[in-house]
Design a protein around this motif. Structure first.
Motif, PDB file in Angstrom:
ATOM      1  N   UNK A 248      -1.313  -6.221   3.394  1.00 13.38           N
ATOM      2  CA  UNK A 248      -0.746  -5.634   2.181  1.00 13.38           C
ATOM      3  C   UNK A 248      -1.787  -4.758   1.511  1.00 13.38           C
ATOM      4  N   UNK A 249      -1.361  -4.018   0.517  1.00 14.76           N
ATOM      5  CA  UNK A 249      -2.223  -3.000  -0.082  1.00 14.76           C
ATOM      6  C   UNK A 249      -3.340  -3.565  -0.939  1.00 14.76           C
ATOM      7  N   UNK A 250      -3.294  -4.837  -1.277  1.00 18.01           N
ATOM      8  CA  UNK A 250      -4.316  -5.398  -2.156  1.00 18.01           C
ATOM      9  C   UNK A 250      -5.360  -6.218  -1.412  1.00 18.01           C
ATOM     10  N   UNK A 251      -5.444  -6.054  -0.097  1.00 16.69           N
ATOM     11  CA  UNK A 251      -6.480  -6.751   0.671  1.00 16.69           C
ATOM     12  C   UNK A 251      -7.849  -6.253   0.191  1.00 16.69           C
ATOM     13  N   UNK A 252      -8.714  -7.173  -0.099  1.00 11.95           N
ATOM     14  CA  UNK A 252     -10.069  -6.818  -0.506  1.00 11.95           C
ATOM     15  C   UNK A 252     -10.245  -6.572  -1.990  1.00 11.95           C
ATOM     16  N   UNK A 253      -9.185  -6.726  -2.771  1.00 10.37           N
ATOM     17  CA  UNK A 253      -9.325  -6.559  -4.213  1.00 10.37           C
ATOM     18  C   UNK A 253     -10.236  -7.667  -4.739  1.00 10.37           C
ATOM     19  N   UNK A 254     -11.091  -7.316  -5.659  1.00 12.21           N
ATOM     20  CA  UNK A 254     -12.065  -8.221  -6.274  1.00 12.21           C
ATOM     21  C   UNK A 254     -13.192  -8.622  -5.328  1.00 12.21           C
ATOM     22  N   UNK A 255     -13.398  -7.891  -4.246  1.00  9.05           N
ATOM     23  CA  UNK A 255     -14.540  -8.148  -3.372  1.00  9.05           C
ATOM     24  C   UNK A 255     -15.762  -7.325  -3.793  1.00  9.05           C
ATOM     25  N   UNK A 256     -15.592  -6.509  -4.832  1.00 16.06           N
ATOM     26  CA  UNK A 256     -16.691  -5.649  -5.263  1.00 16.06           C
ATOM     27  C   UNK A 256     -17.906  -6.474  -5.681  1.00 16.06           C
ATOM     28  N   UNK A 257     -17.658  -7.548  -6.435  1.00 18.03           N
ATOM     29  CA  UNK A 257     -18.740  -8.396  -6.911  1.00 18.03           C
ATOM     30  C   UNK A 257     -19.489  -9.019  -5.732  1.00 18.03           C
ATOM     31  N   UNK A 258     -18.752  -9.450  -4.726  1.00 18.49           N
ATOM     32  CA  UNK A 258     -19.377 -10.032  -3.540  1.00 18.49           C
ATOM     33  C   UNK A 258     -20.221  -8.994  -2.815  1.00 18.49           C
ATOM     34  N   UNK A 259     -19.698  -7.795  -2.658  1.00 16.15           N
ATOM     35  CA  UNK A 259     -20.435  -6.733  -1.970  1.00 16.15           C
ATOM     36  C   UNK A 259     -21.713  -6.369  -2.728  1.00 16.15           C
ATOM     37  N   UNK A 260     -21.614  -6.263  -4.041  1.00 14.85           N
ATOM     38  CA  UNK A 260     -22.792  -5.939  -4.849  1.00 14.85           C
ATOM     39  C   UNK A 260     -23.812  -7.061  -4.751  1.00 14.85           C
ATOM     40  N   UNK A 261     -23.344  -8.302  -4.822  1.00 17.64           N
ATOM     41  CA  UNK A 261     -24.260  -9.445  -4.736  1.00 17.64           C
ATOM     42  C   UNK A 261     -24.967  -9.471  -3.392  1.00 17.64           C
ATOM     43  N   UNK A 262     -24.244  -9.220  -2.314  1.00 15.78           N
ATOM     44  CA  UNK A 262     -24.850  -9.199  -0.984  1.00 15.78           C
ATOM     45  C   UNK A 262     -25.930  -8.120  -0.912  1.00 15.78           C
TER      46      UNK A 262
END
Length: 195
Positions: A95-109
């Motif tokens: 669906x179109x919202x896959x990965x929503x709210x993963x920004x924080x995880x990516x920045x933390x990594x």
């Protein structure tokens, strides 16, 4: 929305197993190795670091920074597409919202892995350690049950601590460089006095 029409062959992209690990792990390892080789051993990889560190110096040295940026965005887009395919294959979810709210995880990594927010610094192997740490943190919070509601708070705390450590390390490094320059200058002056 779970798509029941996702074929078994598509699901096998991430779910098939080799040597006890899902293929998604092997794909991640392959991407990490290729990225490390690309950034460390090729001219375009070194140009990415150069443009990220100081774009004006790269322009002066004759690097076509526009092409380097296009290459960076192209690689980023291709890897984002690969991540989307692997996510959809792993969870049988499209669906179109896959990965929503993963920004924080990516920045933390990235911050844990030592990537500078100004660009031009960071290593792929350290980034892999950031991935392992954040995966461990997510699994730990999931095992604690009610703590998953606070996952973003923990990730934010990790980012703050990592940024403080990175800034402190940069300040210590720059101070050492200044002290070394002052020491060399004093040695030159002392040598000139003895002549």
């Amino acid at each position: 929305y779970i798509d029941t029409k996702i074929s078994d062959s598509f699901r096998a992209i991430a779910k098939s197993s080799f040597l006890g690990f899902d293929s998604i792990v092997w794909i991640l390892l392959g991407v990490i190795i290729l990225a490390a080789i690309f950034l460390a051993l090729t001219k375009p990889g070194r140009r990415l670091y150069a443009v990220g560190t100081n774009e004006q110096s790269s322009i002066i040295s004759g690097t076509n920074t526009g092409n380097v940026k296009i290459m960076a965005y192209t690689i980023c887009g291709a890897l984002a597409g690969l991540a989307g395919i692997l996510y959809a294959s792993n969870d049988a979810l499209a669906h179109s919202e896959i990965g929503v709210n993963y920004e924080m995880t990516a920045i933390a990594i990235c911050v844990i892995g030592g990537v500078a927010n100004t660009g031009g610094k960071g290593r792929v192997d350290c980034l892999a350690l950031g991935i392992l740490f954040m995966t461990f943190l997510s699994k730990l919070l999931a095992s604690l049950g009610d703590m998953t509601n606070f996952e973003d708070v923990f990730k934010g705390g990790v980012i703050i601590v990592a940024v403080i450590i990175n800034i402190t390390n940069e300040n210590i490094k720059s101070r050492r460089e200044v002290l070394e320059m002052e020491r060399r200058l004093c040695q030159k002056r002392f040598a000139n006095l003895n002549e």
